[in-house]
Scaffold this active site. Structure first.
Site: not given
Length: 281
Positions: A11, A42, A175, A229
Site C-alpha cells: 500500500l 504494479n 534503469n 512498472d
C-alpha cells in the site's frame, strides 16, 4: 497471452509536497493519498490492462491495508488466487514523497513481502514470468529456475544476483543507476537488456550491442511513481505480442509516459487503447 508475476504487494502512502526534503529537512504543505502499489502488483496490473491474462504470486498481511492493496487488481481481473495471507506480518507499505515535477523519493517497509518463500511457488511455472527484487532473493531465483518459458527480470532495487539468473533471463530491465551497479554482467547471457532513461527514453542491447532505442511522446508529468512498472509490463506484453524491438520500446515508453501523467502507481497505469492512441497522436 498468459503471464505469471512473482512479486511484491504494497500500500503506497503518497505525500505530494512543494519540494523533496534534503537530509534532515522537514517539508510542510503536503497532501496525502493512499494507492495500491508494490513492483510486483504494479507490473501485474500493467500487463493485465494492456491485454494479458495475469496471475500474481505474493503475500499480504491479515489487515485492512491488504484490502486496499489488492482492490484495483481485483477490479481489473488479475488472478489473485496464489496471493497468500500472513497472520503475523503486516501488508507491505511504501512511503513516497512526490514533488510538483513528478520526481519522487521512496522508502519501503516490506512486511509480508519478505515472507514469500520458495515453498509458495509451484514446482513449474508454465507461463511467461516477470520478477523483480522486492521479495527475498532466494524466492526470486527459485521462480526463475522453475520457469520453463520466457523470463523477464526487472533488477530493482539493485542487489547482487547469481550469474545463473542473469544468464537464464530472456529480458532484463534496469534503469541507468541499476545498469551501472551490474555493469558488464548484464550482457553475458543471450537475452535482451533494456536500460530505461526516464524522460529520455530507453535502449535495448543484445550481448552488449545496442540494437534499438526509443524516446517517449511528450507529456506533462505529475508523478513518476509506477512509470517504470508500466514500462516493464508493456515491454513484456509487446515482446510476447511479437513486436520488433524498436516498436516494443516505443510501446513501453508510451505506457511509462502515460503513467507519469497521473497520480499514484496503480491508478496511473494505462490501457492498451490509451497507449495506442498516444502513439498515433
Amino acid at each position: 497471452m498468459n503471464i505469471t508475476v512473482v512479486g511484491s504487494i504494497n500500500l503506497d502512502l503518497v505525500a505530494t509536497a512543494p519540494s523533496l526534503p534534503a537530509a534532515g529537512e522537514t517539508v510542510t504543505g503536503a497532501t496525502l493519498a493512499r494507492h495500491p502499489g508494490g513492483k510486483g502488483a504494479n507490473q501485474a496490473l500493467a500487463a493485465e490492462k494492456l491485454g494479458a491474462e495475469v496471475d500474481l504470486i505474493g503475500r499480504v498481511g491479515n489487515d485492512a491495508m491488504a484490502d486496499e492493496a489488492l482492490a484495483l487488481m481485483e477490479e481489473f481481473g488479475v488472478d489473485l488466487s496464489k496471493v497468500e495471507v500472513d497472520v503475523a506480518a503486516p501488508t507491505g507499505v511504501a512511503l513516497i514523497a512526490v514533488d510538483p515535477h513528478g520526481e519522487n523519493q521512496i522508502v519501503v517497509a516490506a512486511g509480508a513481502n519478505h515472507l514469500v518463500t520458495p515453498e509458495q511457488l509451484p514446482a513449474r511455472i508454465e507461463c511467461p514470468l516477470i520478477v523483480q527484487l522486492e521479495l527475498p532473493l532466494e524466492t526470486v531465483e527459485a521462480a526463475v529456475g522453475r520457469a520453463v518459458g520466457f523470463v523477464c527480470a526487472n533488477l530493482a532495487p539493485a542487489q547482487p544476483v547469481s550469474e545463473a539468473m542473469l544468464r537464464r533471463c530472456d529480458l532484463i530491465v534496469v534503469n541507468e543507476i541499476e545498469a551501472e551497479f551490474y555493469g558488464d554482467a548484464l550482457h553475458r547471457g543471450g537475452g535482451r537488456v533494456v536500460v530505461t532513461q526516464g524522460a529520455r527514453g530507453a535502449e535495448m542491447y543484445h550481448r552488449g550491442v545496442k540494437t534499438a532505442w526509443a524516446t517517449p511522446p511528450e507529456v506533462v508529468a505529475i508523478d513518476a511513481t509506477g512509470a517504470g512498472d508500466a514500462f516493464v509490463g508493456a515491454i513484456v506484453v509487446a515482446m510476447l505480442d511479437g513486436m520488433e524491438p524498436k516498436e516494443a520500446l516505443e510501446f513501453a515508453c508510451a505506457a511509462g509516459a502515460l503513467a507519469a501523467t497521473r497520480a499514484g502507481a496503480q491508478p496511473s497505469l494505462p490501457t492498451r487503447d490509451e497507449v495506442e492512441a498516444l502513439l498515433a497522436r
